[in-house]
Design a protein around this motif. Structure first.
Motif, PDB file in Angstrom:
ATOM      1  N   GLU A 143      41.755  35.838  54.894  1.00  0.00           N
ATOM      2  CA  GLU A 143      40.346  35.891  55.301  1.00  0.00           C
ATOM      3  C   GLU A 143      39.743  34.487  55.395  1.00  0.00           C
ATOM      4  N   HIS A 181      39.037  40.071  59.199  1.00  0.00           N
ATOM      5  CA  HIS A 181      38.206  41.153  59.726  1.00  0.00           C
ATOM      6  C   HIS A 181      37.679  40.801  61.108  1.00  0.00           C
ATOM      7  N   PRO A 205      40.917  48.204  54.762  1.00  0.00           N
ATOM      8  CA  PRO A 205      39.713  48.202  53.940  1.00  0.00           C
ATOM      9  C   PRO A 205      39.869  47.300  52.719  1.00  0.00           C
ATOM     10  N   SER A 206      38.745  46.923  52.147  1.00  0.00           N
ATOM     11  CA  SER A 206      38.738  46.061  50.969  1.00  0.00           C
ATOM     12  C   SER A 206      39.489  46.733  49.814  1.00  0.00           C
ATOM     13  N   GLY A 207      40.259  45.935  49.085  1.00  0.00           N
ATOM     14  CA  GLY A 207      40.930  46.448  47.898  1.00  0.00           C
ATOM     15  C   GLY A 207      42.252  47.134  48.160  1.00  0.00           C
ATOM     16  N   THR A 208      42.778  47.039  49.388  1.00  0.00           N
ATOM     17  CA  THR A 208      44.064  47.696  49.655  1.00  0.00           C
ATOM     18  C   THR A 208      45.243  46.798  49.350  1.00  0.00           C
ATOM     19  N   GLY A 209      44.989  45.590  48.900  1.00  0.00           N
ATOM     20  CA  GLY A 209      46.095  44.744  48.470  1.00  0.00           C
ATOM     21  C   GLY A 209      46.578  43.753  49.507  1.00  0.00           C
ATOM     22  N   LYS A 210      45.753  43.395  50.455  1.00  0.00           N
ATOM     23  CA  LYS A 210      46.164  42.428  51.463  1.00  0.00           C
ATOM     24  C   LYS A 210      46.339  41.048  50.821  1.00  0.00           C
ATOM     25  N   SER A 211      45.337  40.641  50.072  1.00  0.00           N
ATOM     26  CA  SER A 211      45.459  39.338  49.396  1.00  0.00           C
ATOM     27  C   SER A 211      46.622  39.366  48.428  1.00  0.00           C
ATOM     28  N   THR A 212      46.717  40.455  47.684  1.00  0.00           N
ATOM     29  CA  THR A 212      47.798  40.573  46.710  1.00  0.00           C
ATOM     30  C   THR A 212      49.148  40.402  47.396  1.00  0.00           C
ATOM     31  N   VAL A 239      48.994  48.794  43.265  1.00  0.00           N
ATOM     32  CA  VAL A 239      48.191  48.339  44.398  1.00  0.00           C
ATOM     33  C   VAL A 239      48.984  48.465  45.697  1.00  0.00           C
ATOM     34  N   PHE A 290      49.372  46.312  38.949  1.00  0.00           N
ATOM     35  CA  PHE A 290      48.624  45.584  37.915  1.00  0.00           C
ATOM     36  C   PHE A 290      48.451  46.560  36.769  1.00  0.00           C
TER      37      PHE A 290
HETATM   38  N1  LIG Z   1      44.994  40.055  38.746  1.00  0.00           N
HETATM   39  C1  LIG Z   1      44.653  41.342  38.949  1.00  0.00           C
HETATM   40  N2  LIG Z   1      44.629  42.206  37.917  1.00  0.00           N
HETATM   41  C2  LIG Z   1      44.305  43.498  38.121  1.00  0.00           C
HETATM   42  N3  LIG Z   1      43.977  44.024  39.299  1.00  0.00           N
HETATM   43  C3  LIG Z   1      43.972  43.226  40.368  1.00  0.00           C
HETATM   44  C4  LIG Z   1      44.301  41.840  40.246  1.00  0.00           C
HETATM   45  N4  LIG Z   1      44.218  41.276  41.472  1.00  0.00           N
HETATM   46  C5  LIG Z   1      43.855  42.265  42.315  1.00  0.00           C
HETATM   47  N5  LIG Z   1      43.713  43.435  41.647  1.00  0.00           N
HETATM   48  C6  LIG Z   1      43.359  44.707  42.253  1.00  0.00           C
HETATM   49  O1  LIG Z   1      44.246  44.972  43.283  1.00  0.00           O
HETATM   50  C7  LIG Z   1      43.584  45.595  44.360  1.00  0.00           C
HETATM   51  C8  LIG Z   1      43.892  44.874  45.645  1.00  0.00           C
HETATM   52  O2  LIG Z   1      43.242  43.624  45.631  1.00  0.00           O
HETATM   53  P1  LIG Z   1      43.309  42.610  46.839  1.00  0.00           P
HETATM   54  O3  LIG Z   1      42.483  41.452  46.481  1.00  0.00           O
HETATM   55  O4  LIG Z   1      44.735  42.350  47.178  1.00  0.00           O
HETATM   56  O5  LIG Z   1      42.641  43.443  47.999  1.00  0.00           O
HETATM   57  P2  LIG Z   1      42.317  42.996  49.476  1.00  0.00           P
HETATM   58  O6  LIG Z   1      42.975  43.984  50.345  1.00  0.00           O
HETATM   59  O7  LIG Z   1      42.637  41.575  49.651  1.00  0.00           O
HETATM   60  O8  LIG Z   1      40.764  43.223  49.546  1.00  0.00           O
HETATM   61  P3  LIG Z   1      39.624  42.321  50.221  1.00  0.00           P
HETATM   62  O9  LIG Z   1      39.536  42.732  51.643  1.00  0.00           O
HETATM   63  O10 LIG Z   1      38.394  42.707  49.468  1.00  0.00           O
HETATM   64  O11 LIG Z   1      39.994  40.901  50.024  1.00  0.00           O
HETATM   65  C9  LIG Z   1      42.117  45.645  44.043  1.00  0.00           C
HETATM   66  O12 LIG Z   1      41.792  46.941  43.629  1.00  0.00           O
HETATM   67  C10 LIG Z   1      41.978  44.682  42.888  1.00  0.00           C
HETATM   68  O13 LIG Z   1      40.991  45.144  42.010  1.00  0.00           O
END
Ligand SMILES: Nc1ncnc2c1ncn2[C@@H]1O[C@H](COP(=O)(O)OP(=O)(O)OP(=O)(O)O)[C@@H](O)[C@H]1O
Ligand SMILES: [Mg+2]
Lengths: 279, 217, 225
Positions: free
Chosen positions: A179, A211, A52-59, A33, A28
């Protein structure tokens, strides 16, 4: 396109992986990510993605569904490369069911209309047969009595089960869950997990971010631990949970399974709600 | 070029436009505040009357208001209103309906808890209103009030039809004076551009206020 | 005290229905046309193309800030300089439509923004095409949020239609002015015209509420949808 529909069992008959990720990179702007992600999902497998949160799983899930552009590597689904801006993306999306944390039900449609919309508009199924199938799916998720309710009238757990029915209605070859229970009241989590467990038992291919470690252990065939943009550890859930090889996996597992460890644990793992290990 | 010759006249017209809409806005604010307060009153009859006032004036085109004040009131009360005064009154009444909505919205945005907290601290009602309710409400009212000003300013262009020489009417008069059709068009475009720029600037200022008050909260 | 004498106006009342019809007809036409324009401009506003976004934004900002009557004069008096001549009726309709379209765009845009991005994603994840996503998932939701402001804008169009008089069209305001000019009963004609406008607006309000109830089921009760 009904001939496009394959039941999960047909998919299981093929030998090649249903999903293949090769050196995936996702950025991004300036922040990377996902730095390097490579793994395969075999038909019928239930793969649990933790980290952990923010590691990009959703991404990552969003990339698989072509909701995000990728900056490097390849995602290959059923032998076809997934590209966000390619014309085949809608065809690929039909074959992948996606369950969101906040359900994302269409608020202006009843539960049954939510389920039949895509089959009718995308698969050109007749409204009658779509509705019939929807009712079957509602039985499966145990919501027959709520078919004509609007999302706004349902509990979170009910909404999420409608969302699962909605995804199933497309007869997807792969189901992805992001999730699915984290936005739910504790007492409705079990209903949703029970439905997911049933799907796994049917032999569906599933990619689940969660989780819920007890569920992962019980239902998952395989667990991937993601951290810092990489898959740090990959193996059977019981292995990762009881006998993690990697330090970071151990920290994460400890923080999730043993709340008291999380209290004095590292900062990055403290974001995981400590109460989930209890189930 | 035509605009150099008549630019001064157009700017003078703009000045008059701004002036008349300012006066109308003041009238609208005063009347609108009274009506708006009445709309939040605990007396049913007051609320009904105030709502009827708002609905009535909101259902009347500006042009109708202008004709009514300029011709109707003059005839009815046998008085002589200049186009300037008539325009001010008509635009002010029109704006008062809008302002009453703004005031009502602002007052209602202040939670009941605020009032109760202040009352329970022993303040008399007037102090509660003055020191607790209105300071909060005015912040909420300010951005939409700017919208009312812009709408009044746009409405003032219609005052040309009762012969009031503001920006629009100046443009029309200049257009009559010039022989060339293209020059006539240029003048109309100039008028349009002036209105657009001025209103845009005011709207932006309003949006700025809104952002600032959003941050402040 | 002024002595209110309505009978002077009676001989002219027979012209009122035709005038009222013009007001209603032009309002309906302008509402329909500007709604269509507004939908397209609002979708343009969300496009990936900078140019399309810029066009839409500029249109809205310029038109919104320009008095309606100025737009009318530009079309009715200005354009003939280039040999483009529209009748008074058409000039008025164009001006009203262009003006209302800017407000419609803003209303629909706000409605679009209010739809959570998860709705787009859920629909896309089911393999729906862009057109299907908009048609069956997004627009119904936009319709709901835009409905009340849309109703206000329709009344705005009725109010705006009074400028038709400037383009020499006999609608309600023109009837009031002309009848006042021959009878000198300006106060009385105002009362008549005011009541007519009030009725039109209240009827529009009632229609809005009834259509809203039919469209959104229990919308009025603030219920499910
Ligand atoms: N559209 C976007 N623009 C910029 N940064 C983004 C965007 N979407 C996600 N991110 C960043 O990418 C990183 C990964 O986000 P993601 O939502 O994939 O994490 P996650 O592993 O699913 O976390 P969680 O367990 O909290 O859901 C985060 O640091 C988030 O801030
Ligand atoms: Mg996530």
């Amino acid at each position: 396109m009904p001939n496009n529909l394959k039941s999960p069992n047909d998919a299981a008959a093929q030998d090649e992986p249903i999903l293949k990720v090769e050196g995936l990179v996702k950025r991004f702007g300036d922040t990377t990510v996902i730095k390097e992600l490579s793994f395969e999902v075999q038909p019928g497998q239930v793969v649990v993605l933790v980290g952990p949160s923010g590691t990009g799983k959703s991404t990552f899930l969003r990339c698989v569904n072509g909701l995000e552009d990728i900056q490097g590597g390849k995602i290959i689904f059923e032998g076809e490369e997934v590209k966000a801006r390619h014309s085949n993306i809608t065809a690929i999306r039909r074959r992948i069911g996606m369950i969101f944390q906040n359900f994302n039900l269409y608020p202006h449609l009843t539960a049954v209309e939510n389920v039949t919309l895509a089959p009718v508009k995308v698969l050109k199924e007749s409204p009658e047969s779509a509705k019939e199938r929807a009712m079957e799916l509602f039985r499966k998720v145990r919501l027959e009595h709520r078919a004509t309710a609007y999302p706004g009238e349902m509990s979170g757990g009910e909404q999420q089960r409608v969302a699962i029915a909605r995804a199933l209605a497309m007869n997807p070859a792969l189901m992805m869950f992001d999730e699915p229970t984290s936005a739910l009241d504790p007492e409705t989590v079990g209903d949703v997990l029970a439905v997911m467990e049933e799907l796994a038992a049917e032999g569906r291919t599933m990619l689940v971010v969660t989780h819920e470690m007890a569920f992962a252990d019980h239902v998952g065939d395989r667990m991937l631990f993601m951290d810092g943009g990489y898959v740090v550890e990959d193996g059977p859930p019981s292995e990762l949970l009881n006998n993690p090889k990697n330090d970071r996996t151990r920290q994460f597992v400890n923080s999730v399974l043993k709340p008291e460890a999380a209290m004095k644990g590292t900062a990055d793992s403290s974001e995981v709600p400590p109460n989930i290990a209890a189930r | 070029m035509i605009l150099i010759e008549y630019g001064g006249a157009l700017l003078r017209g703009l000045g008059i436009t701004l002036w008349v809409s300012c006066l109308a806005l003041i009238l609208a604010a005063v009347v609108g505040a009274l009506i708006g307060i009445a709309r939040t009153s605990k007396f049913m009859s007051l609320r009904v009357a105030a709502t009827a006032y708002t609905e009535f004036f909101r259902s009347l085109p500006t042009l109708v208001m202008l004709f009514f004040v300029f011709y109707g009131l003059t005839a009815a009360f046998n008085i002589n209103l200049s186009p300037f005064v008539a325009a001010t009154i008509a635009l002010g009444l029109e704006g008062s309906a809008l302002m009453s909505e703004v005031v009502r919205g602002g007052l209602q945005s202040v939670g009941k808890g605020q009032k109760e907290a202040a009352l329970s601290s022993g303040m008399p009602v007037w102090q509660v209103e003055l020191y607790v309710v209105w300071p909060q409400a005015i912040r909420v009212m300010l951005p939409p009030a700017v919208g009312v000003y812009v709408s009044t300013l746009k409405g003032s262009a219609l005052a040309s039809s009762i012969g009031f020489v503001e920006l629009m009417q100046t443009g029309l008069l200049v257009r009559e004076r010039v022989q060339n059709d293209y020059d006539g068009f240029t003048v109309l475009i100039a008028v349009a551009v002036i209105y657009t720029i001025v209103n845009y600037a005011i709207s932006q200022a309003g949006a700025h206020i809104e952002r600032k008050s959003n941050y402040a909260q | 005290m002024y002595d209110f004498y309505l009978p002077d106006v009676y001989p002219y009342l027979h012209k009122l229905p035709a005038a009222l019809w013009v007001t209603i007809e032009i309002s309906i036409l302008a509402t329909l046309l500007s709604s269509i324009m507004g939908v397209f401009l609002a979708i343009m506003r969300r496009s990936d193309s900078k140019v399309l976004r810029g066009v839409s934004t500029t249109y809205v900002e310029v038109i919104r800030n320009m008095p309606l009557v100025v737009l009318l004069y530009l079309i009715f008096l200005g354009l003939p300089a280039f040999g483009i001549v529209f009748s008074g009726y058409v000039s008025g309709l164009i001006a009203l439509t262009l003006n209302s379209a800017a407000f419609m765009t803003e209303i629909f845009r706000a409605g679009l923004i209010a739809v959570p991005s998860g709705q787009f994603e859920a629909a896309q994840s089911q393999g729906m095409s862009r057109v299907t996503v908009y048609r069956y998932v997004i627009l119904p939701q936009v319709l709901r949020t835009s409905y009340a402001p849309y109703g206000n804008q329709v009344i705005g169009v009725v109010m705006g239609s009074s400028i038709m008089m400037i383009a020499t069209i006999e609608e309600v305001t023109a009837w009031m002015y002309n009848t006042g000019a021959v009878t000198y009963r300006y106060f009385e004609v105002f009362v008549v015209a005011g009541i007519v406008y009030l009725i039109v607006c209240q009827m529009a309000n009632v229609a809005r509420i009834m259509i809203g109830k039919a469209l959104f089921k229990s919308a009025a009760a603030g219920g499910k949808w």
